[in-house]
Design a protein around this motif. Structure first.
Motif, PDB file in Angstrom:
ATOM      1  N   HIS A  34       0.833  -1.205   0.000  1.00 17.57           N
ATOM      2  CA  HIS A  34       0.000   0.000   0.000  1.00 17.57           C
ATOM      3  C   HIS A  34       0.867   1.255   0.000  1.00 17.57           C
ATOM      4  CE1 HIS A  34      -2.915   3.030   1.063  1.00 17.57           C
ATOM      5  NE2 HIS A  34      -2.299   3.266   2.197  1.00 17.57           N
ATOM      6  N   HIS A  35       1.893   1.269   0.837  1.00 14.43           N
ATOM      7  CA  HIS A  35       2.751   2.443   0.892  1.00 14.43           C
ATOM      8  C   HIS A  35       3.593   2.582  -0.376  1.00 14.43           C
ATOM      9  CE1 HIS A  35       2.258   2.566   5.476  1.00 14.43           C
ATOM     10  NE2 HIS A  35       1.813   3.720   5.006  1.00 14.43           N
ATOM     11  N   GLY A  36       3.941   1.456  -0.995  1.00 11.92           N
ATOM     12  CA  GLY A  36       4.649   1.533  -2.272  1.00 11.92           C
ATOM     13  C   GLY A  36       3.791   2.186  -3.332  1.00 11.92           C
ATOM     14  N   GLY A  37       2.506   1.830  -3.350  1.00 11.86           N
ATOM     15  CA  GLY A  37       1.579   2.471  -4.284  1.00 11.86           C
ATOM     16  C   GLY A  37       1.411   3.946  -3.979  1.00 11.86           C
ATOM     17  N   ALA A  38       1.414   4.286  -2.677  1.00 10.15           N
ATOM     18  CA  ALA A  38       1.288   5.699  -2.287  1.00 10.15           C
ATOM     19  C   ALA A  38       2.490   6.510  -2.751  1.00 10.15           C
ATOM     20  CB  ALA A  38       1.128   5.805  -0.770  1.00 10.15           C
ATOM     21  N   LEU A  39       3.689   5.918  -2.666  1.00  9.38           N
ATOM     22  CA  LEU A  39       4.889   6.622  -3.110  1.00  9.38           C
ATOM     23  C   LEU A  39       4.866   6.897  -4.600  1.00  9.38           C
ATOM     24  CD1 LEU A  39       7.678   4.734  -1.125  1.00  9.38           C
ATOM     25  CD2 LEU A  39       7.051   7.136  -0.868  1.00  9.38           C
ATOM     26  N   THR A  40       4.326   5.936  -5.346  1.00 11.33           N
ATOM     27  CA  THR A  40       4.335   6.048  -6.796  1.00 11.33           C
ATOM     28  C   THR A  40       3.160   6.842  -7.332  1.00 11.33           C
ATOM     29  OG1 THR A  40       5.397   3.883  -6.897  1.00 11.33           O
ATOM     30  CG2 THR A  40       4.459   4.727  -8.943  1.00 11.33           C
ATOM     31  N   HIS A  41       1.984   6.638  -6.732  1.00 10.69           N
ATOM     32  CA  HIS A  41       0.762   7.208  -7.302  1.00 10.69           C
ATOM     33  C   HIS A  41       0.007   8.162  -6.370  1.00 10.69           C
ATOM     34  CE1 HIS A  41       1.175   4.267 -10.512  1.00 10.69           C
ATOM     35  NE2 HIS A  41       1.287   3.317  -9.606  1.00 10.69           N
ATOM     36  N   GLY A  42       0.478   8.310  -5.110  1.00  6.43           N
ATOM     37  CA  GLY A  42      -0.234   9.168  -4.175  1.00  6.43           C
ATOM     38  C   GLY A  42      -0.867   8.353  -3.056  1.00  6.43           C
ATOM     39  N   SER A  43      -1.078   8.988  -1.906  1.00  8.26           N
ATOM     40  CA  SER A  43      -1.535   8.271  -0.716  1.00  8.26           C
ATOM     41  C   SER A  43      -2.937   7.695  -0.847  1.00  8.26           C
ATOM     42  CB  SER A  43      -1.491   9.211   0.499  1.00  8.26           C
ATOM     43  OG  SER A  43      -2.325  10.340   0.275  1.00  8.26           O
ATOM     44  N   ASP A  44      -3.761   8.244  -1.740  1.00  4.57           N
ATOM     45  CA  ASP A  44      -5.132   7.746  -1.877  1.00  4.57           C
ATOM     46  C   ASP A  44      -5.290   6.856  -3.107  1.00  4.57           C
ATOM     47  OD1 ASP A  44      -4.792   9.684  -3.789  1.00  4.57           O
ATOM     48  OD2 ASP A  44      -6.773  10.599  -3.502  1.00  4.57           O
ATOM     49  N   TYR A  45      -4.178   6.282  -3.582  1.00  6.30           N
ATOM     50  CA  TYR A  45      -4.229   5.503  -4.823  1.00  6.30           C
ATOM     51  C   TYR A  45      -5.226   4.344  -4.725  1.00  6.30           C
ATOM     52  CZ  TYR A  45      -2.694   2.591  -8.715  1.00  6.30           C
ATOM     53  OH  TYR A  45      -2.655   1.837  -9.854  1.00  6.30           O
ATOM     54  N   LEU A  46      -5.184   3.588  -3.627  1.00  5.30           N
ATOM     55  CA  LEU A  46      -6.060   2.429  -3.489  1.00  5.30           C
ATOM     56  C   LEU A  46      -7.507   2.818  -3.178  1.00  5.30           C
ATOM     57  CD1 LEU A  46      -3.812  -0.085  -1.479  1.00  5.30           C
ATOM     58  CD2 LEU A  46      -4.321  -0.084  -3.929  1.00  5.30           C
ATOM     59  N   THR A  47      -7.678   3.934  -2.502  1.00  2.42           N
ATOM     60  CA  THR A  47      -9.024   4.304  -2.039  1.00  2.42           C
ATOM     61  C   THR A  47      -9.689   5.387  -2.881  1.00  2.42           C
ATOM     62  OG1 THR A  47      -8.094   5.959  -0.522  1.00  2.42           O
ATOM     63  CG2 THR A  47      -8.392   3.719   0.326  1.00  2.42           C
ATOM     64  N   GLN A  48      -8.974   5.923  -3.850  1.00  4.50           N
ATOM     65  CA  GLN A  48      -9.482   7.071  -4.595  1.00  4.50           C
ATOM     66  C   GLN A  48     -10.844   6.822  -5.221  1.00  4.50           C
ATOM     67  OE1 GLN A  48      -6.826   8.374  -7.660  1.00  4.50           O
ATOM     68  NE2 GLN A  48      -8.220   9.909  -8.469  1.00  4.50           N
ATOM     69  N   TYR A  49     -11.043   5.644  -5.786  1.00  6.57           N
ATOM     70  CA  TYR A  49     -12.288   5.363  -6.501  1.00  6.57           C
ATOM     71  C   TYR A  49     -13.224   4.432  -5.723  1.00  6.57           C
ATOM     72  CZ  TYR A  49      -9.882   7.516 -10.411  1.00  6.57           C
ATOM     73  OH  TYR A  49      -9.219   8.406 -11.217  1.00  6.57           O
ATOM     74  N   THR A  50     -13.066   4.395  -4.386  1.00  3.48           N
ATOM     75  CA  THR A  50     -13.968   3.591  -3.568  1.00  3.48           C
ATOM     76  C   THR A  50     -15.406   4.088  -3.731  1.00  3.48           C
ATOM     77  OG1 THR A  50     -12.218   3.253  -1.944  1.00  3.48           O
ATOM     78  CG2 THR A  50     -14.489   2.790  -1.235  1.00  3.48           C
ATOM     79  N   PRO A  51     -16.319   3.227  -4.141  1.00  2.00           N
ATOM     80  CA  PRO A  51     -17.708   3.668  -4.361  1.00  2.00           C
ATOM     81  C   PRO A  51     -18.508   3.686  -3.063  1.00  2.00           C
ATOM     82  CG  PRO A  51     -17.493   1.358  -4.947  1.00  2.00           C
ATOM     83  CD  PRO A  51     -16.114   1.817  -4.523  1.00  2.00           C
TER      84      PRO A  51
END
Length: 506
Positions: free
Chosen positions: A135-152
């Motif tokens: 999760h933190h690797g994704g945050a470093l690359t794409h931003g801290s809300d990368y996984l949750t950005q499109y949560t419906p």
């Protein structure tokens, strides 16, 4: 932590393998966890040696991933707090993977007291840390809300995630281009759409941020990103013009690239002083930038806005882009595409086509023989950074409706430009990084509709540019000399010529 010196190329070379290597421990650990869970539930029959082998390679690959991750971090540009957490979580994954393997291995488990009791907790902790580190690797690359950005919804509310915010300023049509704020409504949407993903508060590659005007003014670790009044000397433009394969090209290969119009707008904005508070009407709108600004009006621009813009702003669309032409022959399309060219329609309503060799760097003179079959439809052609020579221009000359031609970073010479004399619809020509000289410019004098000419890093001289401006006063020359320099040279030449006879008489 500040580095005494920049990391070596070797460090960054291996560091860039981190995203590849890191997938190995992810796979190995998840497989080990699933096998162990299946064994406990009686669903899978796997021996201890199989699980032990998988754990061994998960520990080895996790360790290598940690080393490569550290080397990658030396390049900088990451949020320090998130990077530190990701680093220790990665080390934790490797450490607990080794503990799980030692506890499971026949070689060590019998020698270590309570090894059996250590195995399951170590494996569980390793898998949990793996997920958190990912999760933190994704945050470093794409931003801290990368996984949750499109949560419906309703999951967003149930998880306590704040309402979704727009992370990108959409490039929306502008009702009145002349009254638009240049930075806020024209330039910033381009930066938000193409640059902010890698240059923001959480990920600032090169210590450079584009998310606010203040950070843009500040520049990065290499200094200012733009020099007011000098668009083509500014890094934010120069890097867009580099070959796609160049490591310094921006946006990097694989990301959505800026269009020619967007690069032109950024160059024009900087050339006009890089103002953050002026309107389009406050700046000088050159002929070359008019079409790009006109396109910002979109379909929503009314007749009044368009009329107002034509005096100091955007010009109407070229006739060749809207004239009726027949549908392209499917066989001709297939032949062109077989060479690697990306051939696409300009719009759904018209049959005009654009062709780009962005993914066909080996496109050659022989491949160019497929172009004449699309002579009526091809209006935009991009052959930059390909293997073509002057011979290819013989085929290009047969594209009678060609409006825009990219030849930058190719092996064409002055002799090849002779073939372009008949392209009377040609309005844009990019010769950046070629061997073109003054002799080649003479061949362009008959192109009466030519409005934009890129000559950066060519062999042209002030004398050649001045002669071209006499023949084509409307042409906007980019990357040679500015208008004042050309005019000054032409004036000086005229005065010298007039003074010479007088000196002879004395």
């Amino acid at each position: 932590m500040l580095l005494a010196q920049a990391p070596s190329d070797w460090a960054l070379f291996f560091g860039h393998f981190h995203p590849l290597i890191v997938h190995l421990p992810i796979g190995f650990l998840l497989i080990a966890g699933l096998l162990e869970l299946g064994r406990r539930l009686g669903k899978i029959n796997a021996s201890d040696s199989v699980v032990s082998t998988i754990l061994f390679w998960s520990a080895v690959s996790a360790t290598i991933a940690c080393v490569f991750g550290y080397l990658l971090s030396l390049g900088g540009g990451y949020d320090t707090e998130i990077l530190e957490e990701h680093q220790w979580q990665g080390i934790g994954v490797a450490a607990f993977a080794w503990v799980a393997w030692v506890a499971k291995s026949d070689r060590f488990s019998n020698r270590i007291p309570l090894a059996t009791l250590l195995y399951t907790p170590a494996l569980v902790v390793a898998v949990l840390l793996l997920m958190i580190a990912g999760h933190h690797g994704g945050a470093l690359t794409h931003g801290s809300d990368y996984l949750t950005q499109y949560t419906p919804e309703p999951f967003r509310t149930l998880a306590g995630i704040p309402p979704r915010k727009e992370t990108e300023i959409a490039i929306k049509p502008i009702a009145d281009v002349n009254q638009a704020l240049v930075y806020e409504q024209v330039v910033n949407p381009i930066l938000q759409a193409r640059c902010v993903q890698c240059h923001n508060a959480e990920k600032s590659k090169g210590d450079l941020r584009f998310d606010t005007a203040e950070m843009l003014r500040k520049g990065g670790e290499d200094g200012p990103v733009f020099v007011a009044g000098k668009g083509l000397e500014s890094q934010m433009v120069k890097r867009c013009l580099l070959p796609l394969e160049d490591d310094d090209h921006m946006p990097p290969k694989g990301k959505t690239q800026l269009t020619d119009s967007q690069v032109a707008i950024l160059t024009w904005w900087i050339d006009q002083g890089a103002s953050f508070d002026k309107k389009v009407a406050d700046l000088k709108v050159t002929d070359s930038i008019k079409p790009a600004l006109a396109a910002l009006g979109g379909a929503s621009s009314d007749a009044g806005s368009t009329a107002a813009a034509t005096s100091t702003g955007p010009a109407p669309e070229a006739e060749v882009l809207t004239m009726k032409v027949p549908v392209a022959d499917p066989k001709a399309l297939a032949a062109a595409r077989s060479t690697g060219l990306l051939v696409m329609p300009l719009s759904k309503e018209q049959n005009q086509l654009e062709a780009s060799a962005v993914n066909a760097k080996t496109f050659s003179d022989a491949n160019a023989a497929t172009l004449p079959a699309l002579s009526e439809q091809l209006v935009w052609l991009k052959l930059s950074n390909t293997a073509i020579t002057d011979a290819a221009l013989i085929q290009v000359a047969k594209l009678k409706n060609l409006h825009k031609l990219h030849l930058e970073q190719t092996k064409i010479t002055d002799a090849g430009l002779k073939n372009l004399k008949g392209l009377q619809h040609l309005a844009y020509l990019n010769l950046y990084g070629t061997a073109i000289s003054d002799a080649g410019l003479v061949e362009l004098a008959g192109l009466k509709n030519l409005h934009t000419l890129y000559l950066w890093q060519t062999k042209v001289t002030p004398a050649g540019l001045a002669q071209l401006k006499k023949a084509l006063p409307q042409v906007e020359i980019i990357g040679g000399l500015d208008e004042k320099a050309i005019a000054s040279f032409a004036t000086a030449t005229t005065q010298t010529a007039e003074a010479t006879p007088k000196a002879t008489k004395q």
